[in-house]
Design a protein around this motif. Structure first.
Motif, PDB file in Angstrom:
ATOM      1  N   ILE A   1      14.133  10.894  38.693  1.00 52.41           N
ATOM      2  CA  ILE A   1      15.372  10.419  38.067  1.00 52.41           C
ATOM      3  C   ILE A   1      15.415  10.904  36.630  1.00 52.41           C
ATOM      4  CG2 ILE A   1      16.684   8.375  37.384  1.00 52.41           C
ATOM      5  CD1 ILE A   1      15.197   6.859  39.681  1.00 52.41           C
ATOM      6  N   ASP A   2      16.548  11.469  36.245  1.00 53.12           N
ATOM      7  CA  ASP A   2      16.718  11.881  34.851  1.00 53.12           C
ATOM      8  C   ASP A   2      17.298  10.694  34.085  1.00 53.12           C
ATOM      9  OD1 ASP A   2      17.432  12.904  32.401  1.00 53.12           O
ATOM     10  OD2 ASP A   2      18.075  14.835  33.209  1.00 53.12           O
ATOM     11  N   TYR A   3      16.441   9.970  33.375  1.00 53.03           N
ATOM     12  CA  TYR A   3      16.852   8.742  32.699  1.00 53.03           C
ATOM     13  C   TYR A   3      17.761   9.001  31.493  1.00 53.03           C
ATOM     14  CZ  TYR A   3      13.647   6.189  35.674  1.00 53.03           C
ATOM     15  OH  TYR A   3      13.034   5.639  36.773  1.00 53.03           O
ATOM     16  N   ASP A   4      17.834  10.210  31.035  1.00 57.00           N
ATOM     17  CA  ASP A   4      18.728  10.504  29.915  1.00 57.00           C
ATOM     18  C   ASP A   4      20.191  10.382  30.324  1.00 57.00           C
ATOM     19  OD1 ASP A   4      16.668  10.957  28.179  1.00 57.00           O
ATOM     20  OD2 ASP A   4      16.727  13.150  28.376  1.00 57.00           O
ATOM     21  N   PHE A   5      20.454  10.527  31.633  1.00 54.80           N
ATOM     22  CA  PHE A   5      21.845  10.554  32.075  1.00 54.80           C
ATOM     23  C   PHE A   5      22.173   9.527  33.155  1.00 54.80           C
ATOM     24  CE2 PHE A   5      20.726  14.744  30.430  1.00 54.80           C
ATOM     25  CZ  PHE A   5      21.669  14.847  29.421  1.00 54.80           C
ATOM     26  N   CYS A   6      21.185   8.721  33.556  1.00 50.13           N
ATOM     27  CA  CYS A   6      21.425   7.655  34.535  1.00 50.13           C
ATOM     28  C   CYS A   6      22.214   6.536  33.873  1.00 50.13           C
ATOM     29  CB  CYS A   6      20.078   7.133  35.041  1.00 50.13           C
ATOM     30  SG  CYS A   6      20.189   5.536  35.849  1.00 50.13           S
ATOM     31  N   LYS A   7      23.301   6.096  34.531  1.00 54.99           N
ATOM     32  CA  LYS A   7      24.127   5.045  33.921  1.00 54.99           C
ATOM     33  C   LYS A   7      23.763   3.656  34.425  1.00 54.99           C
ATOM     34  CE  LYS A   7      27.806   5.813  37.276  1.00 54.99           C
ATOM     35  NZ  LYS A   7      29.082   6.474  37.480  1.00 54.99           N
ATOM     36  N   GLY A   8      22.792   3.548  35.336  1.00 50.41           N
ATOM     37  CA  GLY A   8      22.317   2.241  35.782  1.00 50.41           C
ATOM     38  C   GLY A   8      23.227   1.532  36.762  1.00 50.41           C
ATOM     39  N   CYS A   9      23.949   2.275  37.562  1.00 46.83           N
ATOM     40  CA  CYS A   9      24.923   1.661  38.484  1.00 46.83           C
ATOM     41  C   CYS A   9      24.252   0.920  39.639  1.00 46.83           C
ATOM     42  CB  CYS A   9      25.860   2.729  39.032  1.00 46.83           C
ATOM     43  SG  CYS A   9      25.060   3.939  40.106  1.00 46.83           S
ATOM     44  N   GLY A  10      23.034   1.312  40.007  1.00 41.39           N
ATOM     45  CA  GLY A  10      22.300   0.616  41.062  1.00 41.39           C
ATOM     46  C   GLY A  10      22.577   1.095  42.479  1.00 41.39           C
ATOM     47  N   ILE A  11      23.377   2.126  42.629  1.00 40.11           N
ATOM     48  CA  ILE A  11      23.669   2.633  43.974  1.00 40.11           C
ATOM     49  C   ILE A  11      22.390   3.124  44.656  1.00 40.11           C
ATOM     50  CG2 ILE A  11      24.840   4.510  45.225  1.00 40.11           C
ATOM     51  CD1 ILE A  11      27.207   4.068  43.317  1.00 40.11           C
ATOM     52  N   CYS A  12      21.515   3.747  43.888  1.00 38.93           N
ATOM     53  CA  CYS A  12      20.270   4.249  44.473  1.00 38.93           C
ATOM     54  C   CYS A  12      19.432   3.106  45.047  1.00 38.93           C
ATOM     55  CB  CYS A  12      19.483   5.051  43.446  1.00 38.93           C
ATOM     56  SG  CYS A  12      19.225   4.183  41.884  1.00 38.93           S
ATOM     57  N   GLU A  13      19.408   1.973  44.377  1.00 35.74           N
ATOM     58  CA  GLU A  13      18.671   0.809  44.881  1.00 35.74           C
ATOM     59  C   GLU A  13      19.279   0.327  46.200  1.00 35.74           C
ATOM     60  OE1 GLU A  13      19.428  -3.053  43.158  1.00 35.74           O
ATOM     61  OE2 GLU A  13      17.275  -3.454  43.057  1.00 35.74           O
ATOM     62  N   LYS A  14      20.602   0.286  46.243  1.00 36.54           N
ATOM     63  CA  LYS A  14      21.293  -0.192  47.452  1.00 36.54           C
ATOM     64  C   LYS A  14      21.051   0.732  48.642  1.00 36.54           C
ATOM     65  CE  LYS A  14      23.744  -3.661  45.687  1.00 36.54           C
ATOM     66  NZ  LYS A  14      23.168  -4.952  45.787  1.00 36.54           N
ATOM     67  N   ILE A  15      21.007   2.018  48.377  1.00 41.61           N
ATOM     68  CA  ILE A  15      20.931   2.987  49.474  1.00 41.61           C
ATOM     69  C   ILE A  15      19.491   3.171  49.969  1.00 41.61           C
ATOM     70  CG2 ILE A  15      20.574   5.198  48.259  1.00 41.61           C
ATOM     71  CD1 ILE A  15      23.346   4.558  50.777  1.00 41.61           C
ATOM     72  N   CYS A  16      18.514   2.843  49.125  1.00 42.78           N
ATOM     73  CA  CYS A  16      17.111   3.059  49.508  1.00 42.78           C
ATOM     74  C   CYS A  16      16.653   1.972  50.480  1.00 42.78           C
ATOM     75  CB  CYS A  16      16.219   3.074  48.271  1.00 42.78           C
ATOM     76  SG  CYS A  16      14.486   3.344  48.702  1.00 42.78           S
ATOM     77  N   LYS A  17      16.279   2.383  51.676  1.00 44.47           N
ATOM     78  CA  LYS A  17      15.914   1.436  52.740  1.00 44.47           C
ATOM     79  C   LYS A  17      14.468   0.939  52.632  1.00 44.47           C
ATOM     80  CE  LYS A  17      19.805   1.872  55.035  1.00 44.47           C
ATOM     81  NZ  LYS A  17      20.854   1.311  54.213  1.00 44.47           N
ATOM     82  N   THR A  18      13.653   1.603  51.832  1.00 47.45           N
ATOM     83  CA  THR A  18      12.239   1.226  51.777  1.00 47.45           C
ATOM     84  C   THR A  18      11.881   0.424  50.526  1.00 47.45           C
ATOM     85  OG1 THR A  18      11.588   3.233  50.622  1.00 47.45           O
ATOM     86  CG2 THR A  18      11.640   3.340  53.030  1.00 47.45           C
ATOM     87  N   GLY A  19      12.849   0.200  49.647  1.00 40.46           N
ATOM     88  CA  GLY A  19      12.567  -0.529  48.410  1.00 40.46           C
ATOM     89  C   GLY A  19      11.819   0.315  47.388  1.00 40.46           C
ATOM     90  N   ALA A  20      11.901   1.628  47.535  1.00 37.72           N
ATOM     91  CA  ALA A  20      11.202   2.504  46.597  1.00 37.72           C
ATOM     92  C   ALA A  20      11.915   2.598  45.254  1.00 37.72           C
ATOM     93  CB  ALA A  20      11.028   3.898  47.199  1.00 37.72           C
ATOM     94  N   ILE A  21      13.170   2.144  45.220  1.00 39.58           N
ATOM     95  CA  ILE A  21      13.886   2.078  43.948  1.00 39.58           C
ATOM     96  C   ILE A  21      14.380   0.653  43.768  1.00 39.58           C
ATOM     97  CG2 ILE A  21      15.867   2.878  42.587  1.00 39.58           C
ATOM     98  CD1 ILE A  21      15.785   5.505  44.047  1.00 39.58           C
ATOM     99  N   TYR A  22      14.080   0.082  42.618  1.00 36.32           N
ATOM    100  CA  TYR A  22      14.596  -1.257  42.308  1.00 36.32           C
ATOM    101  C   TYR A  22      15.036  -1.284  40.847  1.00 36.32           C
ATOM    102  CZ  TYR A  22       9.775  -1.723  40.679  1.00 36.32           C
ATOM    103  OH  TYR A  22       8.564  -1.503  40.050  1.00 36.32           O
ATOM    104  N   MET A  23      16.037  -2.120  40.597  1.00 33.73           N
ATOM    105  CA  MET A  23      16.624  -2.161  39.268  1.00 33.73           C
ATOM    106  C   MET A  23      15.915  -3.223  38.423  1.00 33.73           C
ATOM    107  SD  MET A  23      18.875   0.196  39.597  1.00 33.73           S
ATOM    108  CE  MET A  23      19.898   0.119  38.129  1.00 33.73           C
ATOM    109  N   GLU A  24      15.651  -2.867  37.178  1.00 30.47           N
ATOM    110  CA  GLU A  24      15.066  -3.811  36.209  1.00 30.47           C
ATOM    111  C   GLU A  24      15.936  -3.841  34.964  1.00 30.47           C
ATOM    112  OE1 GLU A  24      11.071  -2.889  35.114  1.00 30.47           O
ATOM    113  OE2 GLU A  24      10.226  -4.000  36.800  1.00 30.47           O
ATOM    114  N   GLU A  25      15.872  -4.969  34.251  1.00 33.78           N
ATOM    115  CA  GLU A  25      16.590  -5.062  32.988  1.00 33.78           C
ATOM    116  C   GLU A  25      16.134  -3.931  32.065  1.00 33.78           C
ATOM    117  OE1 GLU A  25      19.067  -7.201  32.088  1.00 33.78           O
ATOM    118  OE2 GLU A  25      18.987  -7.938  34.143  1.00 33.78           O
ATOM    119  N   GLU A  26      17.078  -3.310  31.386  1.00 33.65           N
ATOM    120  CA  GLU A  26      16.733  -2.261  30.426  1.00 33.65           C
ATOM    121  C   GLU A  26      15.977  -2.885  29.249  1.00 33.65           C
ATOM    122  OE1 GLU A  26      17.727   1.048  30.890  1.00 33.65           O
ATOM    123  OE2 GLU A  26      16.487   1.562  29.178  1.00 33.65           O
ATOM    124  N   ARG A  27      14.926  -2.232  28.820  1.00 34.00           N
ATOM    125  CA  ARG A  27      14.169  -2.786  27.690  1.00 34.00           C
ATOM    126  C   ARG A  27      14.560  -2.127  26.401  1.00 34.00           C
ATOM    127  NH1 ARG A  27       8.597  -2.084  30.694  1.00 34.00           N
ATOM    128  NH2 ARG A  27       9.304  -2.930  32.627  1.00 34.00           N
TER     129      ARG A  27
END
Ligand code: SF4
Ligand code: SF4
Length: 98
Positions: free
Chosen positions: A72-98
């Motif tokens: 994931i290129d974090y410089d341009f990710c807007k944090g929409c969470g679609i990747c978390e929703k689409i991932c069936k194995t839980g390999a992507i999860y959203m966390e609060e931005e620090r």
């Protein structure tokens, strides 16, 4: 010209035939735009099965193929969470931005 382009698209049957990035490469953008993101996708490579669905669905094209996994290129990710929703194995999860 358009007809030739459509014919070429019809021949794509495997993910491996698609470019490394789903849309334009993030490096083409000039301004980093992740500053307003309030949630951040976290990637767990151990749970990733390399289905590349996140790569296909990321609306900003900031997930690229990295071998059988992704990055994931974090410089341009807007944090929409679609990747978390689409991932069936839980390999992507959203966390609060620090
Ligand atoms: S959707 Fe999940 S399992 Fe599939 S490539 Fe992306 S992170 Fe890996
Ligand atoms: S949070 Fe949204 S923009 Fe960021 S990598 Fe996931 S799908 Fe792409």
């Amino acid at each position: 010209m358009i007809k030739a382009s459509l014919e070429k698209r019809k021949k794509i049957t495997k993910l491996s035939q698609l470019p490394q990035g789903a849309s334009c490469r993030a490096g083409v953008l000039v301004d980093k735009n992740a500053g307003w993101r309030n949630k951040c996708p976290v990637f767990d490579p151990d749970k990733c099965i390399g289905c590349h669905q996140c790569y296909m669905y990321c609306p900003d094209g900031v997930i690229s193929k990295k071998g059988k996994k992704i990055q994931i290129d974090y410089d341009f990710c807007k944090g929409c969470g679609i990747c978390e929703k689409i991932c069936k194995t839980g390999a992507i999860y959203m966390e609060e931005e620090r």
